[in-house]
Design a protein around this motif. Sequence first.
Motif, mmCIF file in Angstrom:
data_model
loop_
_atom_site.group_PDB
_atom_site.id
_atom_site.type_symbol
_atom_site.label_atom_id
_atom_site.label_comp_id
_atom_site.label_asym_id
_atom_site.label_seq_id
_atom_site.Cartn_x
_atom_site.Cartn_y
_atom_site.Cartn_z
ATOM 1 N N ARG A 42 -3.185 11.496 -12.483
ATOM 2 C CA ARG A 42 -4.642 11.269 -12.511
ATOM 3 C C ARG A 42 -5.406 12.464 -13.084
ATOM 4 N N HIS A 90 0.186 8.692 -14.460
ATOM 5 C CA HIS A 90 1.412 9.095 -13.757
ATOM 6 C C HIS A 90 2.216 10.147 -14.517
ATOM 7 N N TRP A 110 1.831 9.793 -9.035
ATOM 8 C CA TRP A 110 0.467 9.899 -9.569
ATOM 9 C C TRP A 110 0.192 11.276 -10.170
ATOM 10 N N SER A 168 0.817 -1.221 0.000
ATOM 11 C CA SER A 168 0.000 0.000 0.000
ATOM 12 C C SER A 168 0.845 1.263 0.000
ATOM 13 N N ASN A 169 1.926 1.266 0.764
ATOM 14 C CA ASN A 169 2.768 2.454 0.867
ATOM 15 C C ASN A 169 3.468 2.770 -0.464
ATOM 16 N N TRP A 208 2.548 1.852 -3.406
ATOM 17 C CA TRP A 208 1.499 2.228 -4.368
ATOM 18 C C TRP A 208 1.150 3.707 -4.229
ATOM 19 N N GLU A 209 1.003 4.162 -3.004
ATOM 20 C CA GLU A 209 0.642 5.564 -2.768
ATOM 21 C C GLU A 209 1.772 6.520 -3.133
ATOM 22 N N GLN A 210 3.021 6.039 -3.064
ATOM 23 C CA GLN A 210 4.180 6.886 -3.330
ATOM 24 C C GLN A 210 4.532 6.989 -4.820
ATOM 25 N N ASN A 236 -7.118 2.297 -12.031
ATOM 26 C CA ASN A 236 -7.309 3.239 -10.933
ATOM 27 C C ASN A 236 -7.904 4.562 -11.406
ATOM 28 N N SER A 238 -2.701 0.667 -12.646
ATOM 29 C CA SER A 238 -2.522 2.118 -12.716
ATOM 30 C C SER A 238 -3.602 2.721 -13.604
#
Length: 227
Positions: free
Chosen positions: A44, A58, A42, A34-35, A37-39, A89, A86
């Motif tokens: 969007r 990205h 991004w 999770s960490n 992925w969040e870093q 999302n 990606s």
Amino acid sequence: MLSFINQLFHKGVQSISPCLLCGIDRQQQHSLCSNCWEQLPWYRQHIQRHEHNILCAHHYDFPIDRIIQTYKYEQQLQYQNLLAHSLLNLRTPKVQAIVPMPISTERLKERGYNQMLIIANIMAKELKVPVWQPVIRAAQHSQKGLSRLERLENIEDQFQIIQTEKRKHKKVLIIDDVVTTGSSIHALSQALEKLGCQQIYTACIAAGGIKQRSQLEESATNFKEYN
């Protein structure tokens, strides 16, 4: 039944496999913890290229730039879920089919696979829509030394409609890995329009030059306000 068992097995392996980036925490469905992925870098948001609004996941920054390169050129296929998710999302519209960016036969022989077709198949399974490939790509020639108009004409000539294609989809999503000028997406969109597509959406994993363009736009806005 066999497919269901395979899915359970895959999920079981994921639950005990380490993150592809840090190698410490457990990976999630996207193959990262999770960490990590969040870093990721991004973005969007939409970018505009050749009057196309392209939804971009990205910035083309580390580590996404390196991940795309190794996946695309070094057969590091373990990154396929990360790159597919990606795009998943993003808030893309509902479509009737996914159209992966085609590559030429020469490129296919060099790499052994179309990197975007693999990603399209993952997305199609998740979104429950078919993958559609009604356009082929002829030999991809070098763009070096060509003018902007010559570059566009060169790329447009590369995309050829498969005349025997029977399926027709009105609402489609084009996906590509990295967008720079957007010429390939523009050429593919034109070919799909000739096939009767009425709503063509586009999405990419990463785009180069976003930060530079944003800085230039901000500078131009500030200049106008100052004057």
